[in-house]
Design a protein around this motif. Sequence first.
Motif, PDB file in Angstrom:
ATOM      1  N   GLY A   2     -40.471  30.215 -27.684  1.00 23.62           N
ATOM      2  CA  GLY A   2     -39.388  29.630 -27.560  1.00 23.62           C
ATOM      3  C   GLY A   2     -38.856  28.815 -28.911  1.00 23.62           C
ATOM      4  O   GLY A   2     -38.462  27.252 -28.691  1.00 23.62           O
ATOM      5  N   GLN A   3     -39.254  29.535 -30.140  1.00 24.51           N
ATOM      6  CA  GLN A   3     -39.010  28.568 -31.200  1.00 24.51           C
ATOM      7  C   GLN A   3     -38.028  28.412 -31.667  1.00 24.51           C
ATOM      8  O   GLN A   3     -37.210  28.383 -33.059  1.00 24.51           O
ATOM      9  CB  GLN A   3     -40.318  28.488 -32.321  1.00 24.51           C
ATOM     10  N   GLY A   4     -37.235  30.090 -31.588  1.00 25.41           N
ATOM     11  CA  GLY A   4     -36.071  30.692 -31.835  1.00 25.41           C
ATOM     12  C   GLY A   4     -34.822  29.128 -32.168  1.00 25.41           C
ATOM     13  O   GLY A   4     -35.263  28.800 -30.944  1.00 25.41           O
ATOM     14  N   ARG A   5     -33.730  29.715 -32.904  1.00 23.23           N
ATOM     15  CA  ARG A   5     -32.695  28.639 -33.314  1.00 23.23           C
ATOM     16  C   ARG A   5     -31.111  29.256 -33.031  1.00 23.23           C
ATOM     17  O   ARG A   5     -31.256  29.879 -33.688  1.00 23.23           O
ATOM     18  CB  ARG A   5     -32.716  27.721 -33.990  1.00 23.23           C
ATOM     19  N   TYR A   6     -30.984  29.031 -31.954  1.00 24.44           N
ATOM     20  CA  TYR A   6     -29.105  29.745 -31.205  1.00 24.44           C
ATOM     21  C   TYR A   6     -28.429  29.338 -30.973  1.00 24.44           C
ATOM     22  O   TYR A   6     -28.419  27.408 -31.718  1.00 24.44           O
ATOM     23  CB  TYR A   6     -29.285  30.627 -29.706  1.00 24.44           C
ATOM     24  N   LEU A   7     -27.236  29.434 -31.189  1.00 23.67           N
ATOM     25  CA  LEU A   7     -26.489  28.162 -31.123  1.00 23.67           C
ATOM     26  C   LEU A   7     -26.422  26.465 -30.607  1.00 23.67           C
ATOM     27  O   LEU A   7     -26.309  25.696 -31.042  1.00 23.67           O
ATOM     28  CB  LEU A   7     -25.092  28.662 -30.898  1.00 23.67           C
ATOM     29  N   ASP A   8     -26.298  27.269 -29.654  1.00 30.01           N
ATOM     30  CA  ASP A   8     -26.574  26.056 -28.225  1.00 30.01           C
ATOM     31  C   ASP A   8     -28.237  24.810 -28.437  1.00 30.01           C
ATOM     32  O   ASP A   8     -27.821  24.254 -28.261  1.00 30.01           O
ATOM     33  CB  ASP A   8     -26.572  26.324 -27.299  1.00 30.01           C
ATOM     34  N   ASP A   9     -29.227  25.836 -29.213  1.00 28.39           N
ATOM     35  CA  ASP A   9     -29.981  24.851 -29.613  1.00 28.39           C
ATOM     36  C   ASP A   9     -29.610  23.882 -30.454  1.00 28.39           C
ATOM     37  O   ASP A   9     -30.509  23.789 -31.603  1.00 28.39           O
ATOM     38  CB  ASP A   9     -31.108  25.943 -30.186  1.00 28.39           C
ATOM     39  N   LEU A  10     -28.732  23.951 -31.214  1.00 29.53           N
ATOM     40  CA  LEU A  10     -28.391  22.987 -32.888  1.00 29.53           C
ATOM     41  C   LEU A  10     -28.562  22.140 -32.463  1.00 29.53           C
ATOM     42  O   LEU A  10     -28.092  21.101 -31.426  1.00 29.53           O
ATOM     43  CB  LEU A  10     -26.568  23.260 -33.181  1.00 29.53           C
ATOM     44  N   GLU A  11     -29.191  21.198 -33.174  1.00 22.99           N
ATOM     45  CA  GLU A  11     -29.311  19.912 -33.243  1.00 22.99           C
ATOM     46  C   GLU A  11     -27.250  18.972 -33.696  1.00 22.99           C
ATOM     47  O   GLU A  11     -26.868  18.756 -35.469  1.00 22.99           O
ATOM     48  CB  GLU A  11     -30.259  18.836 -34.590  1.00 22.99           C
ATOM     49  N   LEU A  12     -26.734  18.260 -32.956  1.00 21.38           N
ATOM     50  CA  LEU A  12     -25.550  17.887 -33.802  1.00 21.38           C
ATOM     51  C   LEU A  12     -25.527  16.264 -32.801  1.00 21.38           C
ATOM     52  O   LEU A  12     -24.495  16.695 -31.476  1.00 21.38           O
ATOM     53  CB  LEU A  12     -24.446  19.020 -33.151  1.00 21.38           C
ATOM     54  N   PRO A  13     -26.208  15.941 -33.264  1.00 12.62           N
ATOM     55  CA  PRO A  13     -26.825  14.776 -32.075  1.00 12.62           C
ATOM     56  C   PRO A  13     -24.862  14.002 -31.563  1.00 12.62           C
ATOM     57  O   PRO A  13     -24.582  13.935 -32.870  1.00 12.62           O
ATOM     58  CB  PRO A  13     -27.102  13.509 -32.760  1.00 12.62           C
ATOM     59  N   GLY A  14     -25.012  13.757 -30.452  1.00 12.04           N
ATOM     60  CA  GLY A  14     -23.247  12.833 -30.007  1.00 12.04           C
ATOM     61  C   GLY A  14     -22.689  14.021 -30.282  1.00 12.04           C
ATOM     62  O   GLY A  14     -21.715  13.273 -29.828  1.00 12.04           O
ATOM     63  N   ALA A  15     -22.480  15.093 -30.348  1.00 15.33           N
ATOM     64  CA  ALA A  15     -21.249  15.739 -30.567  1.00 15.33           C
ATOM     65  C   ALA A  15     -21.115  16.272 -29.208  1.00 15.33           C
ATOM     66  O   ALA A  15     -21.403  16.116 -28.504  1.00 15.33           O
ATOM     67  CB  ALA A  15     -22.246  17.776 -30.495  1.00 15.33           C
ATOM     68  N   TYR A  16     -19.564  16.007 -29.262  1.00 11.52           N
ATOM     69  CA  TYR A  16     -18.855  15.987 -28.257  1.00 11.52           C
ATOM     70  C   TYR A  16     -18.635  17.572 -27.909  1.00 11.52           C
ATOM     71  O   TYR A  16     -18.718  18.262 -28.522  1.00 11.52           O
ATOM     72  CB  TYR A  16     -17.388  15.811 -28.367  1.00 11.52           C
ATOM     73  N   GLU A  17     -18.632  18.331 -26.124  1.00  9.83           N
ATOM     74  CA  GLU A  17     -18.246  19.508 -26.215  1.00  9.83           C
ATOM     75  C   GLU A  17     -16.711  19.231 -25.867  1.00  9.83           C
ATOM     76  O   GLU A  17     -16.594  18.639 -25.154  1.00  9.83           O
ATOM     77  CB  GLU A  17     -19.602  19.763 -25.031  1.00  9.83           C
ATOM     78  N   ALA A  18     -16.562  20.738 -25.897  1.00 11.37           N
ATOM     79  CA  ALA A  18     -14.948  21.395 -24.851  1.00 11.37           C
ATOM     80  C   ALA A  18     -14.817  22.358 -23.941  1.00 11.37           C
ATOM     81  O   ALA A  18     -16.206  23.232 -23.330  1.00 11.37           O
ATOM     82  CB  ALA A  18     -14.637  22.439 -26.549  1.00 11.37           C
ATOM     83  N   ALA A  19     -13.450  22.308 -23.614  1.00 11.07           N
ATOM     84  CA  ALA A  19     -13.602  23.031 -22.320  1.00 11.07           C
ATOM     85  C   ALA A  19     -12.374  24.214 -22.569  1.00 11.07           C
ATOM     86  O   ALA A  19     -11.425  23.460 -22.265  1.00 11.07           O
ATOM     87  CB  ALA A  19     -13.986  22.877 -21.062  1.00 11.07           C
ATOM     88  N   PHE A  20     -11.747  25.200 -22.129  1.00 13.45           N
ATOM     89  CA  PHE A  20     -10.722  25.868 -22.370  1.00 13.45           C
ATOM     90  C   PHE A  20      -9.893  25.470 -20.854  1.00 13.45           C
ATOM     91  O   PHE A  20     -10.406  26.102 -19.621  1.00 13.45           O
ATOM     92  CB  PHE A  20     -10.838  26.681 -22.879  1.00 13.45           C
ATOM     93  N   VAL A  21      -8.355  25.428 -20.609  1.00 12.66           N
ATOM     94  CA  VAL A  21      -7.598  25.572 -19.676  1.00 12.66           C
ATOM     95  C   VAL A  21      -7.259  27.498 -20.005  1.00 12.66           C
ATOM     96  O   VAL A  21      -6.899  27.116 -20.702  1.00 12.66           O
ATOM     97  CB  VAL A  21      -6.536  25.110 -19.358  1.00 12.66           C
ATOM     98  N   ARG A  22      -7.602  28.042 -19.114  1.00 11.95           N
ATOM     99  CA  ARG A  22      -7.038  29.365 -19.166  1.00 11.95           C
ATOM    100  C   ARG A  22      -6.017  29.728 -18.503  1.00 11.95           C
ATOM    101  O   ARG A  22      -6.221  29.711 -17.068  1.00 11.95           O
ATOM    102  CB  ARG A  22      -8.176  30.256 -19.189  1.00 11.95           C
ATOM    103  N   THR A  23      -5.563  30.533 -18.831  1.00  6.92           N
ATOM    104  CA  THR A  23      -3.931  31.206 -17.324  1.00  6.92           C
ATOM    105  C   THR A  23      -4.687  32.335 -16.396  1.00  6.92           C
ATOM    106  O   THR A  23      -5.825  33.085 -16.856  1.00  6.92           O
ATOM    107  CB  THR A  23      -3.066  32.041 -17.610  1.00  6.92           C
ATOM    108  N   PRO A  24      -4.675  31.802 -15.098  1.00 11.33           N
ATOM    109  CA  PRO A  24      -4.881  32.514 -13.894  1.00 11.33           C
ATOM    110  C   PRO A  24      -3.768  33.423 -13.895  1.00 11.33           C
ATOM    111  O   PRO A  24      -4.390  34.760 -12.838  1.00 11.33           O
ATOM    112  CB  PRO A  24      -4.892  31.640 -12.890  1.00 11.33           C
ATOM    113  N   HIS A  25      -3.211  33.729 -14.788  1.00  8.39           N
ATOM    114  CA  HIS A  25      -2.188  34.897 -14.719  1.00  8.39           C
ATOM    115  C   HIS A  25      -2.078  35.669 -15.562  1.00  8.39           C
ATOM    116  O   HIS A  25      -2.388  35.408 -16.931  1.00  8.39           O
ATOM    117  CB  HIS A  25      -0.541  34.959 -14.361  1.00  8.39           C
ATOM    118  N   ALA A  26      -1.592  37.132 -15.743  1.00 13.13           N
ATOM    119  CA  ALA A  26      -1.890  38.453 -16.608  1.00 13.13           C
ATOM    120  C   ALA A  26      -0.793  37.982 -17.941  1.00 13.13           C
ATOM    121  O   ALA A  26      -0.302  38.629 -18.378  1.00 13.13           O
ATOM    122  CB  ALA A  26      -1.525  39.572 -16.257  1.00 13.13           C
TER     123      ALA A  26
END
Lengths: 793, 176
Positions: free
Chosen positions: A39-63
């Motif tokens: 359990g000691q692997g270090r993947y992207l979401d395991d990065l220590e970036l204290p206080g980092a903001y997080e993002a989400a995307f609005v995505r079109t529901p139409h093709a």
Amino acid sequence: MTAEAIAEAPVRPVEATPGKQPMIGAPVRRREDRRLITGQGRYLDDLELPGAYEAAFVRTPHASARIRSIDTTAAARLPGVIGIWTGADLPELVKPIPPKVSNPLLRDMPRYPLPPERVHFVGEPVAVVVAESRYVAEDAVELIEVDYEVLPAVSSTTAALAPDAPRVHDELDDNVAIHVTQVAGEPEEALRTAPHRLSERFVIARGGGHSMECRGVAARYDVGTGQLTVWPSTQSPHYTRNMLAYFYGMDEDDVRVVVPRDSGGGFGPKAQFHGEDAVIPYVAMLLRHPVKWIEDRSENFVATMMERNQVHHVEVGFDDDGKLIVVKNVFEHDQGAYCAGLQVPMITLSTLPGQYRIPNIHTELIGCYTNMVPTSSVRGAGRPQAVVAMERMMDRIAEHLGLDPAEVRLRNMIRADEFPYKVGLTFRDGSPLTYDSGDFPSLTKAVLARFDYDGERERQALARSAGRLVGIGLGAYVEGCGLGPYEGARLRLTNDGTVLVTLAATPLGQGYETIYAQIASDAMGLDMEHIAVATGDTSRIPFGQGSFASRTTVTAGSATLQAGRELREKIFEVAAVLLGAPAEELCFQGDRVCAGGDPGRSVSLRDIVQVSNIGKHGITMPRGVPAGIEVTSYFSPERASYASGIHAATVEVDPDTGQIKILRYVIGHDCGNVINPLLVDGQVLGGFAHGIGNALYEESFYDDAGQPQSASYLDYSLPSAIEVPKVELVHQFTPSPLNPLGVKGAGEGGTIPVPATIANAVEDALRPFGARITSLPITPAKVFAAMTATNHR
Amino acid sequence: MPESPSGTRTGHETQVVRTTVNGVEREAEVATRLTLADFLRHELRLTGTHVGCEHGVCGACTVHVDGAAVRSCLMLAVQANGRRVDTVEGLAGPDGELAPIQEAFSKHHALQCGFCTSGFLMSVAEALKEGPIETEQAAREVLGGNICRCTGYAGMVDAVLEASQTSYPTAKGEHA
């Protein structure tokens, strides 16, 4: 799992140092494992970036839609929301992402990271929210109102090519992105005069990469240095760096791309540049604050590139002996909403002839725009589809002539003494398509022997007479791998006396920390324990391409070999001066360089580095000692090397349910010399499981309106340990003459012929019904429909 | 303990959770909607538990709650209140000695990228507690609740059979 060497053991490309155990070819256990199983692997979401903001995307529901307006008022008021940007808010990013592989014939349509006006597939991002947490960012996404003018969409190549099809791109008068034909000999004339002709239409469904770790990117801008650090989950850090420098108008040295040490799988989609990759670092720069976006699986299902969807119209002409005279294949390739790259269809074009000598070839690509997420490489990358077209027809030829399908293949195979073999087509780089090496008949015979082909046919006949539906399938393939342009390795003796191998290519689970240490160990004659491997950081090595297309062992491996040999010379140059002995008399003993095998006359790597790398301020170096023990080497293959293989399967179909059970599966595989057989077997077996998914289970299904219908693992079935059967492996080692290690690629061969092999076996099982299997994946419903159809033949 | 309760970062009502994670008592004020997986990963920084699908299919997030294997993406952190949670970080002994299934995974090259590995290890560890796994078919059934995209499972099957033999030396097994 049983491994068996049928040819001579792999040739050792590197002369072993006397007294030292050779590492190339040894089944060394991986250095990576300890951290990953604890359990000691270090993947992207395991990065220590204290206080980092997080993002989400609005995505079109139409093709297909035009954005009339976007109202972010309510979302912006939500506590914890830091910022919201639509495409129109970021005009600096309204630049097209260029196709990764292009062609002068391509009618390229711009793909924007965050399109401001017009969207072309469900899932395309139209706005980004940055918040204190992903939870809040997703709340905000829910509050954003987008007013769309919904337009008609197309969701298959058939629909895209229909005469009155809605146009995916308003700028074009139809949906054809590219139309390319390649011809060898006189295919039309040959078809006219061939004693026998057969044709068929095959459909291969869309499927995805489905790395267990989704995509993601995190970024931090350092105002003090003006440097932007970006952590993407990419297979190609330098490509990402170059793209970001292009988007932001920054110097490449000011964009540092660091791929976390561990990556949760790639399989192709992570070698591409997606819009989110440009948006997230940009808003991190705007905010002067770290921002992270981790794709979730729902996004992955609609917004990460896929592959596979092609429709093949194939026709073969052959003589009474089953010898091929001509193959003509016209295929529609689903490019998706934009052309992210032409690598996949171009590979399909040139993979068609496979292992066979075919004097007349017509191979024709019609690349179509559709209103679905763009396609690009997924493990196998255009080859499984070409192999379906060719290998399915080999079985049809056998059936037509009443011959054995194995025998028909052997009659047509290129012989071992015909290499280098010119196919008559052009490779995607414009050079004549040439196979470097291989021995297709001998590997085929070895697989048939292992499979006990004749015995298996007898057992099949017995089963049939007992009313069981048992079938046997074969599938042969070639894989152009080890592609250019180049890959590099930088080797340095570090201040603690360790040799550090730095690669631009970044691992996705292949075990680079282990195999590149094996290669460097033999190149230098130095024990592996004194060698470390670092990857995936553009600040550590300036140029690179990445890990894709089964190319890295050939390119980075050869670069490591070259650099290791040079580094050894440099180290010995210093040691020769320090020991007062000629360099020819030196060798490594542990972490020391020793003269004439006498431990009393030796100097440690640490002492060498003290003199050569560290030095003493203001003090002249000893004469003859070079400053800085470091070598950077790049290897550029002159062309692709060709791996090859053949699979054999026995399946049984349940007539009541249409369910397919794999009773036996043998894989014959030739990827040239092998650095680490344990890891190569792992690549082959893992690739095989992906092929099982494509053959029987996986389909990214879109309805007629372009709505994805398989957007969870409840609707898109990935094979588990229950579905993936036991496999028997047969190895052959035909070294490539195109690189000093004699290696070829191993990452994709396991996948490539599986859909064709299984389809051949299922059709063979259903032969009493005369049923035709022409659509992949072969679901029970399709089997049932094929069995009950009345108008076969 | 995190200094700022995660509730403020998730904009939601909060509750205090007291739980024993890998033998250590932990107490935190968390948003009621925080998943157990996010709590372990981002609040306790036990990042060995991975999130692969967030809908309970892939199994990468498998942990033990009161000894039973669960999908931590489908469970809320507050539901772990008063219960014992064990993660992959607690699988090896305190002296770093690997559990039989960990050792066998490495030996049989049962992992490549490693992302799904924690979940597989936790699923198999629970099954091994219940008794020996003696046949290839039984091993496949134990593994069948998780998904791996890299390995093709062959090494895992061998690893499970070997770990079972190590744990139950007198049991019959297919593994030589």
